[in-house]
Design an enzyme around this catalytic site. Structure first.
Site, PDB file in Angstrom:
ATOM      1  N   HIS A  25       0.838  -1.202   0.000  1.00  0.00           N
ATOM      2  CA  HIS A  25       0.000   0.000   0.000  1.00  0.00           C
ATOM      3  C   HIS A  25       0.872   1.250   0.000  1.00  0.00           C
ATOM      4  O   HIS A  25       1.011   1.945   1.007  1.00  0.00           O
ATOM      5  CB  HIS A  25      -0.935  -0.005   1.216  1.00  0.00           C
ATOM      6  CG  HIS A  25      -2.093  -0.922   1.057  1.00  0.00           C
ATOM      7  ND1 HIS A  25      -2.834  -1.394   2.114  1.00  0.00           N
ATOM      8  CD2 HIS A  25      -2.659  -1.466  -0.058  1.00  0.00           C
ATOM      9  CE1 HIS A  25      -3.792  -2.182   1.660  1.00  0.00           C
ATOM     10  NE2 HIS A  25      -3.697  -2.247   0.349  1.00  0.00           N
ATOM     11  N   CYS A  80       3.409 -11.717   3.008  1.00  0.00           N
ATOM     12  CA  CYS A  80       4.342 -11.494   4.109  1.00  0.00           C
ATOM     13  C   CYS A  80       4.332 -12.712   5.033  1.00  0.00           C
ATOM     14  O   CYS A  80       3.267 -13.207   5.400  1.00  0.00           O
ATOM     15  CB  CYS A  80       3.931 -10.244   4.888  1.00  0.00           C
ATOM     16  SG  CYS A  80       4.845  -9.988   6.424  1.00  0.00           S
ATOM     17  N   GLU A 110      -5.713  -7.582   3.826  1.00  0.00           N
ATOM     18  CA  GLU A 110      -5.196  -8.582   4.759  1.00  0.00           C
ATOM     19  C   GLU A 110      -6.320  -9.207   5.571  1.00  0.00           C
ATOM     20  O   GLU A 110      -6.365 -10.427   5.760  1.00  0.00           O
ATOM     21  CB  GLU A 110      -4.161  -7.958   5.692  1.00  0.00           C
ATOM     22  CG  GLU A 110      -3.572  -8.978   6.664  1.00  0.00           C
ATOM     23  CD  GLU A 110      -2.591  -8.371   7.651  1.00  0.00           C
ATOM     24  OE1 GLU A 110      -2.453  -8.946   8.759  1.00  0.00           O
ATOM     25  OE2 GLU A 110      -1.974  -7.338   7.335  1.00  0.00           O
ATOM     26  N   THR A 147      -1.887  -7.688  11.054  1.00  0.00           N
ATOM     27  CA  THR A 147      -0.503  -7.412  11.463  1.00  0.00           C
ATOM     28  C   THR A 147      -0.166  -5.930  11.526  1.00  0.00           C
ATOM     29  O   THR A 147       0.769  -5.540  12.221  1.00  0.00           O
ATOM     30  CB  THR A 147       0.482  -8.105  10.507  1.00  0.00           C
ATOM     31  OG1 THR A 147       0.345  -7.557   9.182  1.00  0.00           O
ATOM     32  CG2 THR A 147       0.253  -9.608  10.474  1.00  0.00           C
ATOM     33  N   CYS A 177       3.098  -6.649  13.299  1.00  0.00           N
ATOM     34  CA  CYS A 177       4.307  -6.575  12.474  1.00  0.00           C
ATOM     35  C   CYS A 177       5.386  -5.748  13.166  1.00  0.00           C
ATOM     36  O   CYS A 177       5.125  -4.629  13.608  1.00  0.00           O
ATOM     37  CB  CYS A 177       3.934  -5.956  11.126  1.00  0.00           C
ATOM     38  SG  CYS A 177       5.334  -5.449  10.119  1.00  0.00           S
ATOM     39  N   SER A 205      -2.919   2.835   3.429  1.00  0.00           N
ATOM     40  CA  SER A 205      -1.989   2.047   4.236  1.00  0.00           C
ATOM     41  C   SER A 205      -2.402   2.116   5.696  1.00  0.00           C
ATOM     42  O   SER A 205      -2.351   3.180   6.321  1.00  0.00           O
ATOM     43  CB  SER A 205      -0.560   2.582   4.065  1.00  0.00           C
ATOM     44  OG  SER A 205       0.296   2.072   5.067  1.00  0.00           O
ATOM     45  N   SER A 206      -2.784   0.988   6.268  1.00  0.00           N
ATOM     46  CA  SER A 206      -3.231   0.970   7.660  1.00  0.00           C
ATOM     47  C   SER A 206      -2.129   1.425   8.605  1.00  0.00           C
ATOM     48  O   SER A 206      -2.377   2.172   9.548  1.00  0.00           O
ATOM     49  CB  SER A 206      -3.698  -0.440   8.043  1.00  0.00           C
ATOM     50  OG  SER A 206      -4.935  -0.742   7.461  1.00  0.00           O
ATOM     51  N   ASN A 207      -0.905   0.946   8.367  1.00  0.00           N
ATOM     52  CA  ASN A 207       0.153   1.310   9.314  1.00  0.00           C
ATOM     53  C   ASN A 207       0.536   2.781   9.176  1.00  0.00           C
ATOM     54  O   ASN A 207       0.936   3.421  10.154  1.00  0.00           O
ATOM     55  CB  ASN A 207       1.355   0.372   9.177  1.00  0.00           C
ATOM     56  CG  ASN A 207       2.171   0.590   7.927  1.00  0.00           C
ATOM     57  OD1 ASN A 207       3.052   1.431   7.888  1.00  0.00           O
ATOM     58  ND2 ASN A 207       1.881  -0.181   6.879  1.00  0.00           N
ATOM     59  N   SER A 247       6.005   0.460   4.070  1.00  0.00           N
ATOM     60  CA  SER A 247       6.296   0.163   2.671  1.00  0.00           C
ATOM     61  C   SER A 247       6.801   1.376   1.891  1.00  0.00           C
ATOM     62  O   SER A 247       6.906   1.322   0.665  1.00  0.00           O
ATOM     63  CB  SER A 247       5.057  -0.421   1.980  1.00  0.00           C
ATOM     64  OG  SER A 247       3.953   0.447   2.115  1.00  0.00           O
TER      65      SER A 247
END
Length: 329
Positions: A25, A80, A110, A147, A177, A205-207, A247
């Protein structure tokens, strides 16, 4: 790993190479691959029969993996390994009769892929309130997670789940993660010291979104999520913090710092050293070994053979090595 694996596929096959969902992402990473002949699809049926397919890092439902193989082309699953671990936990616990409470974001690739592993036994939640609303279960309960959740997203649900289900099963090793949690820990060191925070990464992007939310929770009044340096505001003053989603390639981070042009220098805040290494998928490694050194699997460096041990190769370097005549068209 996923970025490098898709780059190897671009060099091993004539375009187009197909990828199920975005490989990661990150908008700019996806655009670079698109310019190099990669076609991203949301349905395996969109892939012509016989064409090479890569499955994204976020993990795919079992029926998607089967459908990809049925297309008759070369299939590489770049999931992953941390997501694979969660898929294995879902399958194992469901097989033992557990009901699974899964903490994940609605519609995220995910989460969709993980829930498809055992759809009859899994219940997705996002908040403590969702845990309260779960039905009564006669079976044992397991708690698993997407994650890329933030620590705070996970902790609130964990507390509620432990209170509701005292005999709750959890894996010995966290599902979260390390690349995500390490960035969050570094952000918490930086946030109290800055006047503004720049978070580099894409809106899906979730993170990345978790980093921006965490910066606001830490008291930063000025938080900016940007895809690239040209999206930076022109009036940033004082101390500026910079972080990035997992990422975001390193060259993107450096370009943001260059654009900020700090007059008093740059301080790097380090909370840990990451030395984890995920090799490319096995069947892709086998393919690369079978291709002649003079074929299409070089990094474009004066005939050098593409190193099969890519441990020391940075993903940014690989992205920059993509065919310039195609990428810049």
């Amino acid at each position: 790993m996923a970025i490098k694996a898709l780059a190897w596929m671009v060099r091993a096959f004539e375009p187009p190479v197909y990828c199920y969902h975005e490989i990661v992402h990150n908008q700019l990473v996806v655009q670079r691959f698109e310019a190099s002949g990669v076609v991203f699809v949301d349905d395996i049926a969109e892939v012509p029969e016989g064409r090479p397919i890569m499955l994204s890092a976020h993990g795919s439902a079992p029926e998607v993996v089967a459908a990809a193989k049925d297309r008759g082309g070369y299939v590489v699953d770049a999931v992953c390994p941390l997501v694979t671990k969660v898929h294995h936990e879902v399958k194992t616990r469901a097989g033992k009769g557990y009901q699974i409470v899964y903490v994940g974001h609605e519609g995220h690739e995910e989460a969709v892929g993980t829930m498809a592993v055992a759809p009859a036994a899994i219940h997705r939640v996002e908040s403590a309130d969702d845990v309260v609303d779960l039905p009564e279960f006669d079976s044992p309960i397991a708690l698993l997670a997407q994650t890329t959740l933030s620590h705070r997203e996970w902790a609130g649900v964990l507390d509620a789940a432990r209170e509701r289900f005292p005999q709750l099963w959890q894996p010995e090793r966290s599902d979260l993660c390390f690349a995500t949690t390490n960035r969050q820990s570094a952000l918490m060191k930086i946030a109290p010291r800055v006047d503004a925070m720049v978070v580099i990464g894409s809106s899906n992007s979730s993170n990345t979104k978790a980093l921006a939310a965490l910066a606001r929770e830490a008291g930063c009044q000025h938080v900016f999520r940007v895809n690239a340096a040209d999206e930076l505001p022109d009036d940033l003053t004082g101390a500026v913090g910079v972080t990035a989603g997992a990422s975001a390639p390193e060259d993107l981070v450096l370009s943001v710092i260059d654009r900020l042009a700090p007059t008093d220098g740059v301080e790097e805040v380090r909370v840990t050293d990451e030395d984890e290494y995920f090799p490319p998928p096995r069947n892709l490694r086998q393919l690369l070994r079978a291709i002649d050194a003079a074929a299409t699997v070089t990094l474009g460096l004066s005939g050098d053979r593409l190193p099969l041990d890519d441990r020391d190769i940075d993903a940014s370097e690989v992205l920059e090595s993509l065919p310039a005549t195609i990428r810049d068209a």
